[in-house]
Design a protein around this motif. Structure first.
Motif, short mmCIF file in Angstrom:
data_model
loop_
_atom_site.label_atom_id
_atom_site.label_comp_id
_atom_site.label_asym_id
_atom_site.label_seq_id
_atom_site.Cartn_x
_atom_site.Cartn_y
_atom_site.Cartn_z
N ILE A 1 0.83 -1.21 0.00
CA ILE A 1 0.00 0.00 0.00
C ILE A 1 0.86 1.25 0.00
N SER A 2 1.99 1.21 0.68
CA SER A 2 2.90 2.36 0.64
C SER A 2 3.45 2.58 -0.77
N LEU A 3 3.73 1.50 -1.48
CA LEU A 3 4.27 1.61 -2.84
C LEU A 3 3.24 2.17 -3.83
N ILE A 4 1.98 1.82 -3.65
CA ILE A 4 0.96 2.24 -4.62
C ILE A 4 0.14 3.43 -4.13
N ARG A 5 0.55 4.05 -3.04
CA ARG A 5 -0.28 5.09 -2.44
C ARG A 5 -0.51 6.27 -3.37
N ASN A 6 0.44 6.57 -4.23
CA ASN A 6 0.29 7.71 -5.14
C ASN A 6 -0.44 7.33 -6.42
N LEU A 7 -0.74 6.06 -6.61
CA LEU A 7 -1.41 5.60 -7.81
C LEU A 7 -2.90 5.35 -7.60
N VAL A 8 -3.33 5.31 -6.35
CA VAL A 8 -4.72 4.97 -6.03
C VAL A 8 -5.50 6.24 -5.77
N ARG A 9 -6.63 6.39 -6.45
CA ARG A 9 -7.47 7.56 -6.24
C ARG A 9 -8.15 7.47 -4.88
N LYS B 1 0.24 6.89 3.89
CA LYS B 1 0.68 8.27 4.04
C LYS B 1 2.17 8.40 4.30
N THR B 2 2.91 7.33 4.15
CA THR B 2 4.33 7.39 4.50
C THR B 2 5.15 6.56 3.54
N SER B 3 6.46 6.57 3.75
CA SER B 3 7.38 5.89 2.85
C SER B 3 7.41 4.39 3.13
N LEU B 4 8.07 3.66 2.22
CA LEU B 4 8.09 2.20 2.30
C LEU B 4 8.77 1.72 3.58
#
Length: 244
Positions: A58-66, A123-126
């Motif tokens: 979820i951290s890896l895809i957090r910027n790809l999910v609306r 909301k945070t890094s991997l």
């Protein structure tokens, strides 16, 4: 969130924000499978694995999910890892899988996992997401094992009974017993015993927290410099009357 160090994250997961003792999440497996310490350890390891893998993904895809579809996506990710863990346990630890039964797939509905995904991993890094998942999982596992050990000792007079189901044949000698004549308390291994045991663990944590807080206040008070008392004002004397 991004600038938070690893220390507070680990402290939250293990103690300050323990998902079982503070957040009171994941109580269904916590109360149901902890009839023995072995069952608690098995469920804890499965939950920790899902927590770490789902947090990382979820951290890896957090910027790809609306934002509109984030929760369904999070649940799908968690369900995928739960299925993988369930199939792995069915293949490698079949006897333990039969004991834990339905509670393995029910990890999908564990509010602790979806809560960490929504509140932290998204909301945070991997690296911080992985540390958070590992700390939260270990904290949850410790409560599972502790409650399972307490109920097992009081109810059956054993500790880590059937440890070989999780650790292999080499662990057959790990089991401890209080004796064949031990008369256990049936209440401990029944559902009410789970609630009572959990309440005792929560009370113990609260007592420790209060004592630590008092000790910190006492140390802080000792470090404060003692200022000299202000001089008392001289007493006022009434003026003498002047003789006429």
């Amino acid at each position: 969130m991004a600038g938070r160090g690893y220390g507070p994250i680990i402290g939250d997961g293990l103690w300050s924000n323990n998902q079982a003792l503070v957040a009171m999440l994941g109580l269904c497996p916590l109360l149901a499978v902890t009839t023995t310490a072995t069952n608690g350890l098995g469920m804890g390891l499965a939950t920790t694995t899902v927590l770490v893998l789902s947090n990382a993904t979820i951290s890896l895809i957090r910027n790809l999910v609306r934002p509109e579809v984030r929760l369904p996506v999070f649940v799908l990710v968690i369900a995928s890892f739960v299925t993988a863990v369930e199939l792995s346990m069915q293949a490698l630890l079949y006897e333990l899988y039969l004991v834990l039964g339905l509670f393995i797939p029910l990890i999908v509905t564990n509010c602790a996992i979806i809560g960490r995904a929504e509140a932290f991993a998204s909301k945070t890094s991997l690296d911080r997401a992985v540390v958070d998942g590992l700390a939260m999982g270990i904290g949850f596992t410790l409560v599972l094992v502790g409650l399972g050990a307490l109920r097992e000792l009081l109810g059956q007079g054993t500790l880590f009974y059937q440890a070989h189901l999780l650790l292999g044949d080499a662990a057959r000698g790990f089991s401890l017993t209080l004796g064949d004549d031990f008369q256990g308390a049936l209440l401990a291994i029944l559902p009410p015993g789970a609630f009572i045991g959990l309440g005792m663990l929560i009370a113990l944590k609260n007592i420790i927290d209060k004592r630590v807080q008092r000790a910190r206040k006492a140390r802080a008070g000792q470090r404060q410099p003692v200022s000299d008392p202000a001089p008392e004002p001289a007493p006022e004397t009434a003026p003498r009357p002047v003789a006429s």
